[in-house]
Motif scaffolding. Sequence first.
Motif, PDB file in Angstrom:
ATOM      1  N   ARG A  28       0.839  -1.199   0.000  1.00  0.00           N
ATOM      2  CA  ARG A  28       0.000   0.000   0.000  1.00  0.00           C
ATOM      3  C   ARG A  28       0.876   1.251   0.000  1.00  0.00           C
ATOM      4  O   ARG A  28       2.064   1.184   0.262  1.00  0.00           O
ATOM      5  CB  ARG A  28      -0.969   0.002   1.178  1.00  0.00           C
ATOM      6  CG  ARG A  28      -0.297  -0.021   2.533  1.00  0.00           C
ATOM      7  CD  ARG A  28      -1.304  -0.355   3.643  1.00  0.00           C
ATOM      8  NE  ARG A  28      -0.654  -0.579   4.900  1.00  0.00           N
ATOM      9  CZ  ARG A  28       0.028  -1.662   5.247  1.00  0.00           C
ATOM     10  NH1 ARG A  28       0.158  -2.641   4.395  1.00  0.00           N
ATOM     11  NH2 ARG A  28       0.583  -1.780   6.412  1.00  0.00           N
ATOM     12  N   GLU A  29       0.274   2.381  -0.285  1.00  0.00           N
ATOM     13  CA  GLU A  29       0.973   3.664  -0.295  1.00  0.00           C
ATOM     14  C   GLU A  29       1.024   4.209   1.127  1.00  0.00           C
ATOM     15  O   GLU A  29       0.149   4.966   1.565  1.00  0.00           O
ATOM     16  CB  GLU A  29       0.251   4.652  -1.223  1.00  0.00           C
ATOM     17  CG  GLU A  29       0.427   4.346  -2.678  1.00  0.00           C
ATOM     18  CD  GLU A  29       1.864   4.544  -3.145  1.00  0.00           C
ATOM     19  OE1 GLU A  29       2.443   5.616  -2.891  1.00  0.00           O
ATOM     20  OE2 GLU A  29       2.421   3.609  -3.748  1.00  0.00           O
ATOM     21  N   GLU A  30       2.060   3.788   1.843  1.00  0.00           N
ATOM     22  CA  GLU A  30       2.202   4.140   3.252  1.00  0.00           C
ATOM     23  C   GLU A  30       3.661   3.995   3.645  1.00  0.00           C
ATOM     24  O   GLU A  30       4.349   3.100   3.163  1.00  0.00           O
ATOM     25  CB  GLU A  30       1.324   3.196   4.072  1.00  0.00           C
ATOM     26  CG  GLU A  30       1.486   3.290   5.554  1.00  0.00           C
ATOM     27  CD  GLU A  30       0.648   2.229   6.246  1.00  0.00           C
ATOM     28  OE1 GLU A  30      -0.590   2.367   6.270  1.00  0.00           O
ATOM     29  OE2 GLU A  30       1.248   1.256   6.747  1.00  0.00           O
ATOM     30  N   ASP A  61      -1.657   6.772  11.539  1.00  0.00           N
ATOM     31  CA  ASP A  61      -2.075   5.555  12.230  1.00  0.00           C
ATOM     32  C   ASP A  61      -0.975   5.202  13.214  1.00  0.00           C
ATOM     33  O   ASP A  61       0.224   5.350  12.916  1.00  0.00           O
ATOM     34  CB  ASP A  61      -2.278   4.411  11.232  1.00  0.00           C
ATOM     35  CG  ASP A  61      -3.486   4.657  10.337  1.00  0.00           C
ATOM     36  OD1 ASP A  61      -4.483   5.217  10.824  1.00  0.00           O
ATOM     37  OD2 ASP A  61      -3.426   4.290   9.156  1.00  0.00           O
ATOM     38  N   THR A  74       0.143   7.949   5.647  1.00  0.00           N
ATOM     39  CA  THR A  74      -0.352   8.117   4.294  1.00  0.00           C
ATOM     40  C   THR A  74      -1.269   9.327   4.354  1.00  0.00           C
ATOM     41  O   THR A  74      -1.807   9.637   5.420  1.00  0.00           O
ATOM     42  CB  THR A  74      -1.096   6.868   3.775  1.00  0.00           C
ATOM     43  OG1 THR A  74      -1.377   7.032   2.393  1.00  0.00           O
ATOM     44  CG2 THR A  74      -2.376   6.598   4.523  1.00  0.00           C
ATOM     45  N   THR A  75      -1.437  10.014   3.275  1.00  0.00           N
ATOM     46  CA  THR A  75      -2.315  11.183   3.287  1.00  0.00           C
ATOM     47  C   THR A  75      -3.692  10.745   2.792  1.00  0.00           C
ATOM     48  O   THR A  75      -3.892  10.522   1.598  1.00  0.00           O
ATOM     49  CB  THR A  75      -1.728  12.318   2.420  1.00  0.00           C
ATOM     50  OG1 THR A  75      -0.429  12.639   2.925  1.00  0.00           O
ATOM     51  CG2 THR A  75      -2.601  13.561   2.482  1.00  0.00           C
ATOM     52  N   TYR A  76      -4.607  10.598   3.722  1.00  0.00           N
ATOM     53  CA  TYR A  76      -5.953  10.132   3.389  1.00  0.00           C
ATOM     54  C   TYR A  76      -6.667  11.091   2.447  1.00  0.00           C
ATOM     55  O   TYR A  76      -7.402  10.658   1.559  1.00  0.00           O
ATOM     56  CB  TYR A  76      -6.772   9.918   4.666  1.00  0.00           C
ATOM     57  CG  TYR A  76      -6.296   8.724   5.452  1.00  0.00           C
ATOM     58  CD1 TYR A  76      -6.577   7.437   5.025  1.00  0.00           C
ATOM     59  CD2 TYR A  76      -5.551   8.887   6.611  1.00  0.00           C
ATOM     60  CE1 TYR A  76      -6.129   6.330   5.729  1.00  0.00           C
ATOM     61  CE2 TYR A  76      -5.102   7.786   7.333  1.00  0.00           C
ATOM     62  CZ  TYR A  76      -5.398   6.516   6.886  1.00  0.00           C
ATOM     63  OH  TYR A  76      -4.948   5.426   7.580  1.00  0.00           O
ATOM     64  N   GLN A  80      -5.160   8.264  -0.028  1.00  0.00           N
ATOM     65  CA  GLN A  80      -4.218   7.333   0.595  1.00  0.00           C
ATOM     66  C   GLN A  80      -2.959   7.178  -0.249  1.00  0.00           C
ATOM     67  O   GLN A  80      -2.562   6.075  -0.635  1.00  0.00           O
ATOM     68  CB  GLN A  80      -4.876   5.984   0.875  1.00  0.00           C
ATOM     69  CG  GLN A  80      -5.972   6.087   1.916  1.00  0.00           C
ATOM     70  CD  GLN A  80      -6.569   4.757   2.263  1.00  0.00           C
ATOM     71  OE1 GLN A  80      -6.871   3.942   1.393  1.00  0.00           O
ATOM     72  NE2 GLN A  80      -6.747   4.526   3.549  1.00  0.00           N
ATOM     73  N   ARG A  81      -2.335   8.307  -0.498  1.00  0.00           N
ATOM     74  CA  ARG A  81      -1.071   8.362  -1.242  1.00  0.00           C
ATOM     75  C   ARG A  81      -0.027   9.022  -0.352  1.00  0.00           C
ATOM     76  O   ARG A  81      -0.359   9.729   0.598  1.00  0.00           O
ATOM     77  CB  ARG A  81      -1.238   9.163  -2.527  1.00  0.00           C
ATOM     78  CG  ARG A  81      -2.278   8.621  -3.507  1.00  0.00           C
ATOM     79  CD  ARG A  81      -1.857   7.343  -4.219  1.00  0.00           C
ATOM     80  NE  ARG A  81      -0.585   7.439  -4.888  1.00  0.00           N
ATOM     81  CZ  ARG A  81      -0.400   7.919  -6.111  1.00  0.00           C
ATOM     82  NH1 ARG A  81      -1.419   8.345  -6.822  1.00  0.00           N
ATOM     83  NH2 ARG A  81       0.810   7.964  -6.636  1.00  0.00           N
ATOM     84  N   ASP A  86       3.252  13.900   4.536  1.00  0.00           N
ATOM     85  CA  ASP A  86       3.754  12.752   5.297  1.00  0.00           C
ATOM     86  C   ASP A  86       5.189  12.989   5.757  1.00  0.00           C
ATOM     87  O   ASP A  86       5.535  12.708   6.902  1.00  0.00           O
ATOM     88  CB  ASP A  86       3.666  11.471   4.462  1.00  0.00           C
ATOM     89  CG  ASP A  86       2.237  11.114   4.121  1.00  0.00           C
ATOM     90  OD1 ASP A  86       1.407  11.016   5.044  1.00  0.00           O
ATOM     91  OD2 ASP A  86       1.943  10.958   2.923  1.00  0.00           O
TER      92      ASP A  86
END
Length: 107
Positions: A28-30, A61, A74-76, A80-81, A86
């Motif tokens: 995921r992008e995190e 989170d 991640t920037t919701y 969510q990228r 960030d």
Amino acid sequence: MGLRDPLPTDEVTRRLAALEGWVKAEDREEIHKTFPVEYFAAIEALGAVAKAAKELEHHPDVELHWGELTFSLTTYTAGQRITELDFLLVDRIEDVLTRYVQAEAAG
């Protein structure tokens, strides 16, 4: 480029290479990092990070376990990228947690 614009993958990789312990999730992008910190010190550190996150309008989170504290970013609001926002919070988290990890090591 704005604070909430998604960063290109190569830029994320370049920026992470300059940071100790921060890695990108594979699925995921995190980005995330786990800090070794005593439980009650981690709770205090969370308060300071929450203040910084509120100032930046970011919602990290967080996982708190015995002896460790993990932040996942991640920037919701950007779908969510991973964004500049960030990395701004990474800087704030590092400032806060460095104090708590060093204080714990000093005993």
